[in-house]
Write a protein that holds these residues in place. Structure first.
Motif, PDB file in Angstrom:
ATOM      1  N   LEU A 138       2.320  20.576  18.448  1.00 16.65           N
ATOM      2  CA  LEU A 138       1.010  19.789  18.434  1.00 16.65           C
ATOM      3  C   LEU A 138       1.058  18.186  18.817  1.00 16.65           C
ATOM      4  O   LEU A 138       2.166  17.471  18.166  1.00 16.65           O
ATOM      5  CB  LEU A 138       0.288  20.081  17.037  1.00 16.65           C
ATOM      6  CG  LEU A 138      -0.189  21.382  16.938  1.00 16.65           C
ATOM      7  CD1 LEU A 138      -0.699  21.557  15.382  1.00 16.65           C
ATOM      8  CD2 LEU A 138      -1.374  21.777  17.783  1.00 16.65           C
ATOM      9  N   PRO A 139       0.216  18.022  19.745  1.00 16.38           N
ATOM     10  CA  PRO A 139       0.190  16.396  20.007  1.00 16.38           C
ATOM     11  C   PRO A 139      -0.243  15.499  18.724  1.00 16.38           C
ATOM     12  O   PRO A 139      -0.719  16.127  17.958  1.00 16.38           O
ATOM     13  CB  PRO A 139      -0.784  16.288  21.060  1.00 16.38           C
ATOM     14  CG  PRO A 139      -1.850  17.337  20.867  1.00 16.38           C
ATOM     15  CD  PRO A 139      -0.800  18.408  20.626  1.00 16.38           C
ATOM     16  N   ASP A 140       0.362  14.518  18.615  1.00 18.89           N
ATOM     17  CA  ASP A 140       0.099  13.477  17.754  1.00 18.89           C
ATOM     18  C   ASP A 140      -1.177  12.579  17.615  1.00 18.89           C
ATOM     19  O   ASP A 140      -1.186  11.771  18.802  1.00 18.89           O
ATOM     20  CB  ASP A 140       1.289  12.496  17.360  1.00 18.89           C
ATOM     21  CG  ASP A 140       1.372  11.816  16.070  1.00 18.89           C
ATOM     22  OD1 ASP A 140       0.306  11.722  15.492  1.00 18.89           O
ATOM     23  OD2 ASP A 140       2.392  11.427  15.599  1.00 18.89           O
ATOM     24  N   TYR A 141      -2.236  12.781  16.576  1.00 24.08           N
ATOM     25  CA  TYR A 141      -3.310  11.895  17.013  1.00 24.08           C
ATOM     26  C   TYR A 141      -3.015  10.459  16.707  1.00 24.08           C
ATOM     27  O   TYR A 141      -3.868   9.644  17.515  1.00 24.08           O
ATOM     28  CB  TYR A 141      -4.273  12.366  15.789  1.00 24.08           C
ATOM     29  CG  TYR A 141      -4.067  12.106  14.106  1.00 24.08           C
ATOM     30  CD1 TYR A 141      -4.269  10.536  13.554  1.00 24.08           C
ATOM     31  CD2 TYR A 141      -3.383  12.703  13.426  1.00 24.08           C
ATOM     32  CE1 TYR A 141      -3.942  10.302  12.501  1.00 24.08           C
ATOM     33  CE2 TYR A 141      -2.978  12.670  12.063  1.00 24.08           C
ATOM     34  CZ  TYR A 141      -3.285  11.213  11.342  1.00 24.08           C
ATOM     35  OH  TYR A 141      -2.899  11.228  10.434  1.00 24.08           O
ATOM     36  N   THR A 142      -2.099  10.143  16.117  1.00 20.11           N
ATOM     37  CA  THR A 142      -1.802   8.582  16.181  1.00 20.11           C
ATOM     38  C   THR A 142      -1.422   7.893  17.606  1.00 20.11           C
ATOM     39  O   THR A 142      -1.487   6.786  17.815  1.00 20.11           O
ATOM     40  CB  THR A 142      -0.835   8.325  15.085  1.00 20.11           C
ATOM     41  OG1 THR A 142       0.512   8.995  15.210  1.00 20.11           O
ATOM     42  CG2 THR A 142      -1.018   8.492  13.545  1.00 20.11           C
ATOM     43  N   ASP A 143      -0.874   9.111  18.283  1.00 21.59           N
ATOM     44  CA  ASP A 143      -0.750   8.279  19.664  1.00 21.59           C
ATOM     45  C   ASP A 143      -1.850   8.040  20.610  1.00 21.59           C
ATOM     46  O   ASP A 143      -2.013   7.158  21.539  1.00 21.59           O
ATOM     47  CB  ASP A 143      -0.020   9.543  20.523  1.00 21.59           C
ATOM     48  CG  ASP A 143       1.557   9.852  20.161  1.00 21.59           C
ATOM     49  OD1 ASP A 143       2.055   8.918  19.454  1.00 21.59           O
ATOM     50  OD2 ASP A 143       2.069  10.897  20.443  1.00 21.59           O
ATOM     51  N   ALA A 144      -2.989   8.565  19.852  1.00 18.43           N
ATOM     52  CA  ALA A 144      -4.325   8.301  20.316  1.00 18.43           C
ATOM     53  C   ALA A 144      -4.788   6.894  20.035  1.00 18.43           C
ATOM     54  O   ALA A 144      -5.828   6.196  20.549  1.00 18.43           O
ATOM     55  CB  ALA A 144      -5.283   9.234  20.228  1.00 18.43           C
ATOM     56  N   MET A 145      -4.276   6.623  18.777  1.00 24.33           N
ATOM     57  CA  MET A 145      -4.608   5.189  18.307  1.00 24.33           C
ATOM     58  C   MET A 145      -3.962   4.083  18.536  1.00 24.33           C
ATOM     59  O   MET A 145      -4.304   2.937  18.686  1.00 24.33           O
ATOM     60  CB  MET A 145      -4.737   5.627  16.569  1.00 24.33           C
ATOM     61  CG  MET A 145      -5.816   6.795  16.242  1.00 24.33           C
ATOM     62  SD  MET A 145      -5.264   7.165  14.552  1.00 24.33           S
ATOM     63  CE  MET A 145      -6.158   5.449  13.677  1.00 24.33           C
ATOM     64  N   THR A 173      -3.465  15.805  25.450  1.00 26.51           N
ATOM     65  CA  THR A 173      -2.782  16.997  26.308  1.00 26.51           C
ATOM     66  C   THR A 173      -1.397  16.860  26.407  1.00 26.51           C
ATOM     67  O   THR A 173      -0.581  17.584  27.121  1.00 26.51           O
ATOM     68  CB  THR A 173      -3.386  16.781  27.516  1.00 26.51           C
ATOM     69  OG1 THR A 173      -2.899  15.340  28.529  1.00 26.51           O
ATOM     70  CG2 THR A 173      -4.812  16.819  27.688  1.00 26.51           C
ATOM     71  N   GLU A 174      -0.476  16.113  25.809  1.00 29.07           N
ATOM     72  CA  GLU A 174       0.956  15.812  25.701  1.00 29.07           C
ATOM     73  C   GLU A 174       1.714  16.789  24.798  1.00 29.07           C
ATOM     74  O   GLU A 174       2.875  16.357  24.471  1.00 29.07           O
ATOM     75  CB  GLU A 174       1.334  14.426  25.800  1.00 29.07           C
ATOM     76  CG  GLU A 174       1.359  13.916  24.573  1.00 29.07           C
ATOM     77  CD  GLU A 174      -0.098  13.612  23.852  1.00 29.07           C
ATOM     78  OE1 GLU A 174      -0.179  13.026  22.768  1.00 29.07           O
ATOM     79  OE2 GLU A 174      -0.933  13.974  24.464  1.00 29.07           O
ATOM     80  N   GLY A 175       1.275  17.726  24.279  1.00 32.71           N
ATOM     81  CA  GLY A 175       1.888  18.674  23.288  1.00 32.71           C
ATOM     82  C   GLY A 175       3.233  19.157  23.702  1.00 32.71           C
ATOM     83  O   GLY A 175       3.326  19.245  25.083  1.00 32.71           O
ATOM     84  N   ARG A 176       3.995  19.749  22.987  1.00 33.57           N
ATOM     85  CA  ARG A 176       5.045  20.683  23.512  1.00 33.57           C
ATOM     86  C   ARG A 176       4.848  22.030  23.168  1.00 33.57           C
ATOM     87  O   ARG A 176       4.218  22.379  22.440  1.00 33.57           O
ATOM     88  CB  ARG A 176       6.459  20.127  22.694  1.00 33.57           C
ATOM     89  CG  ARG A 176       6.850  18.679  22.992  1.00 33.57           C
ATOM     90  CD  ARG A 176       7.811  17.991  22.355  1.00 33.57           C
ATOM     91  NE  ARG A 176       8.990  18.880  22.590  1.00 33.57           N
ATOM     92  CZ  ARG A 176      10.216  18.582  22.045  1.00 33.57           C
ATOM     93  NH1 ARG A 176      10.515  17.559  21.328  1.00 33.57           N
ATOM     94  NH2 ARG A 176      11.318  19.461  22.328  1.00 33.57           N
TER      95      ARG A 176
END
Length: 375
Positions: A138-145, A173-176
């Motif tokens: 799952l992508p990390d929400y903190t990357d958006a912040m 959109t950058e999950g693995r």
């Protein structure tokens, strides 16, 4: 205040009995190791609690606890522990597993139907185990912040609900690929907290308090309430470098809601040692769930692997340590314990990204290793 305003001042306090002779040399060595972490271009302050195999604890401090007043770092002061909070969240989930309320290998869609909607993500193929082990992709929400350190200042006084954090993750959109290997993501523990709430019908903060903090008598650990931006009780100030001015800014007051189940707790080095010892000694989980927690997959950097909310780290003396560090603006924590009863927690009062001498990270790792490997 600039980093050059930091003055070095060490301190030492004891819990339990202390012996003379070789122990004095060891105390000097550990104090010297802590002193290396502070000063110009390094961290403003540092504090550590070291517990030996007999249950005796020594507390150390170094540097300055408040750059404005020059006050020293308080012994065993309260700090924000960031991602070390994940150990507490994992314990809550694993307790629920032991009670039959959650299944580790059930898909998260079972508990949170329709909530996980990130592009390319199939929540029916992600298990609770994969959340706790950072193997969900799952992508990390903190990357958006936080795309840079400057973004910490934008969210300093912003309160965010867990569902708002999940919205940030769902927009990424950058999950693995699910099950494609270890990939650290705060979104995993955000979802773990939501699962705990869903199956119990109680707030996650209450679950951590009743099931962990109160159960083992942690007197200086708590979950901040809604809108609580302060650190209650004696604490060193935490600092964050402002890239616009290159100055260290007092970041002690902040809203930690964006950390939630992934990283908002406040504790002390002594309490963290007590927690990890209680965990490894079987006081928080049944044997089957503790065994699951200690079953690891390869992580990074080299010499580490990751269980269900626990890092397994190989030490220089051949021993193995278990624990979880944590970073949040103002504070960085390293925590580890061995199966023979030792434990150490080291906290510095700025993130590595706020220091100019990057070798300080290796010095902190060496201090943890020395504390657990020394005689």
């Amino acid at each position: 205040m600039t980093a050059t305003a930091v003055a070095t001042a060490g301190g030492l306090a004891f819990t339990g009995s202390a012996s003379a002779g070789p122990a004095d040399t060891r105390r000097d060595t550990l104090q010297q190791g802590l002193d290396k972490l502070v000063g110009a271009d390094r961290h403003p302050g540092a504090l550590v609690a070291v517990r030996d195999r007999h249950g005796r604890t020594q507390h150390y401090t170094a540097g300055t606890g408040d750059l404005r007043t020059g006050e020293r770092v308080p012994v065993n002061g309260k700090v924000r522990i960031g991602s070390a909070s994940k150990m507490f969240a994992s314990v809550v989930i694993l307790q629920l597993v032991g009670e039959g309320k959650v299944k580790l290998d059930a898909p998260i869609e079972t508990y949170l139907p329709g909530l996980v909607r990130a592009e390319g993500v199939d929540a029916t193929k992600i298990t609770v185990r994969q959340l706790l082990q950072h193997n969900s992709g799952l992508p990390d929400y903190t990357d958006a912040m936080f795309s840079s350190m400057a973004d910490f200042f934008s969210y300093r006084h912003v309160y965010l609900e867990p569902r708002e954090l999940l919205d940030l993750a769902n927009a990424r959109t950058e999950g693995r690929p699910t099950g494609g290997g270890w990939s650290y993501s705060n979104t995993n523990y955000l979802l773990a907290g939501l699962i705990a709430q869903r199956v119990t019908g109680r707030p996650f903060n209450e679950l951590v308090t009743s099931r962990v903090i109160e159960r083992i008598g942690l007197r200086d650990t708590y979950v901040p309430g809604v809108g609580d931006k302060q650190i209650r009780g004696r604490h060193p100030h935490g600092y964050q470098r402002d890239p616009a001015t290159d100055k260290l800014v007092d970041f002690t007051t902040m809203d930690p809601s964006w950390g939630w189940a992934a990283g908002q707790l406040i504790s002390t080095p002594g309490d963290l040692n007590t927690f990890v010892r209680a965990l490894l000694d079987g006081k928080l989980l049944r044997p089957a769930q503790l065994a699951e927690m200690r079953t690891t997959i390869t992580a990074y950097p080299a010499g580490q692997s990751y269980g269900l909310g626990l890092f397994r780290t190989e030490l220089s003396c051949g021993a193995v340590a278990w624990g979880h560090g944590g970073d949040i603006p103002g504070y960085s924590t390293a925590n580890a314990a061995t199966d023979d009863g030792r434990a150490v927690t080291v906290v510095v009062t700025s993130l590595n990204g706020s220091v100019k001498d990057e070798s300080v990270g290796a010095d902190r790792a060496a201090l943890v290793d020395a504390a657990l490997c020394g005689r």
